[in-house]
Scaffold this motif. Structure first.
Motif, PDB file in Angstrom:
ATOM      1  N   SER A   1     -11.464  10.669 -17.186  1.00 57.26           N
ATOM      2  CA  SER A   1     -10.415  10.963 -16.163  1.00 57.26           C
ATOM      3  C   SER A   1      -9.140  11.092 -17.000  1.00 57.26           C
ATOM      4  N   GLU A   2      -9.052  10.283 -18.271  1.00 55.94           N
ATOM      5  CA  GLU A   2      -7.775  10.313 -19.084  1.00 55.94           C
ATOM      6  C   GLU A   2      -7.898  11.589 -19.779  1.00 55.94           C
ATOM      7  N   TYR A   3      -9.025  11.894 -20.344  1.00 55.67           N
ATOM      8  CA  TYR A   3      -9.155  13.147 -21.228  1.00 55.67           C
ATOM      9  C   TYR A   3      -8.944  14.561 -20.417  1.00 55.67           C
ATOM     10  N   LEU A   4      -9.391  14.475 -19.419  1.00 57.91           N
ATOM     11  CA  LEU A   4      -9.211  15.725 -18.283  1.00 57.91           C
ATOM     12  C   LEU A   4      -7.852  15.800 -17.822  1.00 57.91           C
ATOM     13  N   SER A   5      -7.163  14.445 -17.391  1.00 55.01           N
ATOM     14  CA  SER A   5      -5.898  14.844 -17.011  1.00 55.01           C
ATOM     15  C   SER A   5      -5.005  15.595 -18.092  1.00 55.01           C
ATOM     16  N   THR A   6      -5.207  15.307 -19.107  1.00 56.39           N
ATOM     17  CA  THR A   6      -4.614  15.655 -20.414  1.00 56.39           C
ATOM     18  C   THR A   6      -4.557  17.397 -20.427  1.00 56.39           C
ATOM     19  N   LYS A   7      -5.863  17.457 -20.450  1.00 56.53           N
ATOM     20  CA  LYS A   7      -6.166  18.894 -20.493  1.00 56.53           C
ATOM     21  C   LYS A   7      -5.474  19.572 -19.235  1.00 56.53           C
ATOM     22  N   LEU A   8      -5.669  19.127 -18.118  1.00 58.22           N
ATOM     23  CA  LEU A   8      -5.356  19.898 -16.892  1.00 58.22           C
ATOM     24  C   LEU A   8      -3.689  19.805 -16.828  1.00 58.22           C
ATOM     25  N   ASP A   9      -3.068  18.945 -17.588  1.00 55.40           N
ATOM     26  CA  ASP A   9      -1.658  18.988 -17.704  1.00 55.40           C
ATOM     27  C   ASP A   9      -1.207  20.174 -18.673  1.00 55.40           C
ATOM     28  N   GLU A  10      -2.004  20.373 -19.823  1.00 53.85           N
ATOM     29  CA  GLU A  10      -1.683  21.111 -20.622  1.00 53.85           C
ATOM     30  C   GLU A  10      -1.891  22.534 -20.321  1.00 53.85           C
ATOM     31  N   HIS A  11      -3.037  22.859 -19.280  1.00 54.19           N
ATOM     32  CA  HIS A  11      -3.289  24.371 -19.062  1.00 54.19           C
ATOM     33  C   HIS A  11      -2.960  24.642 -17.591  1.00 54.19           C
ATOM     34  N   ASP A  12      -2.834  23.518 -16.675  1.00 54.51           N
ATOM     35  CA  ASP A  12      -2.464  23.748 -15.438  1.00 54.51           C
ATOM     36  C   ASP A  12      -3.256  24.888 -14.767  1.00 54.51           C
ATOM     37  N   PRO A  13      -4.284  24.781 -14.370  1.00 55.67           N
ATOM     38  CA  PRO A  13      -5.251  25.845 -13.963  1.00 55.67           C
ATOM     39  C   PRO A  13      -5.085  25.784 -12.308  1.00 55.67           C
ATOM     40  N   ILE A  14      -4.633  24.652 -11.568  1.00 59.85           N
ATOM     41  CA  ILE A  14      -4.758  24.445 -10.407  1.00 59.85           C
ATOM     42  C   ILE A  14      -3.262  24.645  -9.857  1.00 59.85           C
ATOM     43  N   SER A  15      -2.777  25.507  -8.871  1.00 56.92           N
ATOM     44  CA  SER A  15      -1.524  25.613  -8.363  1.00 56.92           C
ATOM     45  C   SER A  15      -1.063  24.380  -7.483  1.00 56.92           C
ATOM     46  N   ASP A  16      -2.198  24.182  -6.498  1.00 62.10           N
ATOM     47  CA  ASP A  16      -2.104  23.160  -5.612  1.00 62.10           C
ATOM     48  C   ASP A  16      -1.772  21.815  -6.119  1.00 62.10           C
ATOM     49  N   ALA A  17      -1.180  20.723  -5.506  1.00 55.22           N
ATOM     50  CA  ALA A  17      -1.191  19.262  -5.745  1.00 55.22           C
ATOM     51  C   ALA A  17      -2.460  18.887  -5.179  1.00 55.22           C
ATOM     52  N   TYR A  18      -3.224  17.837  -6.023  1.00 49.69           N
ATOM     53  CA  TYR A  18      -4.502  17.315  -5.682  1.00 49.69           C
ATOM     54  C   TYR A  18      -4.690  16.193  -6.473  1.00 49.69           C
ATOM     55  N   PHE A  19      -5.590  15.421  -5.880  1.00 45.00           N
ATOM     56  CA  PHE A  19      -5.910  13.870  -6.467  1.00 45.00           C
ATOM     57  C   PHE A  19      -7.202  14.158  -7.410  1.00 45.00           C
ATOM     58  N   LEU A  20      -7.169  13.527  -8.318  1.00 41.86           N
ATOM     59  CA  LEU A  20      -8.172  13.696  -9.445  1.00 41.86           C
ATOM     60  C   LEU A  20      -9.119  12.395  -9.309  1.00 41.86           C
ATOM     61  N   GLU A  21     -10.403  12.606  -9.049  1.00 44.99           N
ATOM     62  CA  GLU A  21     -11.432  11.403  -8.989  1.00 44.99           C
ATOM     63  C   GLU A  21     -12.582  11.621  -9.815  1.00 44.99           C
ATOM     64  N   VAL A  22     -12.873  10.623 -10.848  1.00 46.30           N
ATOM     65  CA  VAL A  22     -13.901  10.757 -11.763  1.00 46.30           C
ATOM     66  C   VAL A  22     -14.976   9.608 -11.275  1.00 46.30           C
TER      67      VAL A  22
END
Length: 154
Positions: free
Chosen positions: A59-80
């Motif tokens: 989750s921590e790794y993916l959160s960082t990657k998602l913040d860097e690349h921001d591929p999803i425009s909607d607000a969402y909850f990340l669950e791993v």
């Protein structure tokens, strides 16, 4: 609008190296709307089972990657999380690993008078599954399988 398949592909690409380097297996990715909220769910596993610390690392790794690349425009909850005891069978290798395990399979159309089969997966050759329900063996064409998962026997 980015499709669910595109989001899944982007997330798989983001996680690929991390998953391999840490001995994890990416089981599934879902991007779904429930009520007014969007959820990005990542299911991972590893030999011997995945624990909460492993999920936290992913989750921590993916959160960082998602913040860097921001591929999803909607607000969402990340669950791993773990895929659970009733793990879905998604990839061909999942079916091969599940041989001699109890499974629950649904089909797109009736086979032998049913669309649901819960029993022992005896064989899978890439084309057909053989599921033993009670003492009866059912041959299920893989192309007609709608979904499959491991099943717990009580």
């Amino acid at each position: 609008m980015v499709t669910q398949a595109q989001i899944k592909s982007v997330i798989e690409d983001m996680l690929k190296d991390f998953i391999e380097q840490n001995g994890f297996e990416l089981v599934d990715i879902e991007y779904v709307k429930e009520g007014s909220n969007w959820f990005l769910r990542v299911y991972a596993d590893k030999e011997g089972g995945i624990d909460i610390d492993d999920c936290g690392r992913i989750s921590e790794y993916l959160s960082t990657k998602l913040d860097e690349h921001d591929p999803i425009s909607d607000a969402y909850f990340l669950e791993v999380s773990s895929p659970g005891a009733e793990r879905p069978l998604k990839k061909l290798q999942d079916y091969h690993k599940a041989i001699n395990s109890h499974v629950f399979v649904t089909t797109y159309e009736q086979i032998d008078g049913s669309k649901e089969f819960e029993g022992l997966l005896l064989a899978f050759d890439g084309e057909e599954l053989i599921v033993e329900v009670g003492k009866k063996k059912h041959i299920l064409p893989f192309a007609k399988v709608a979904s499959a998962r491991l099943a717990i026997v009580f």
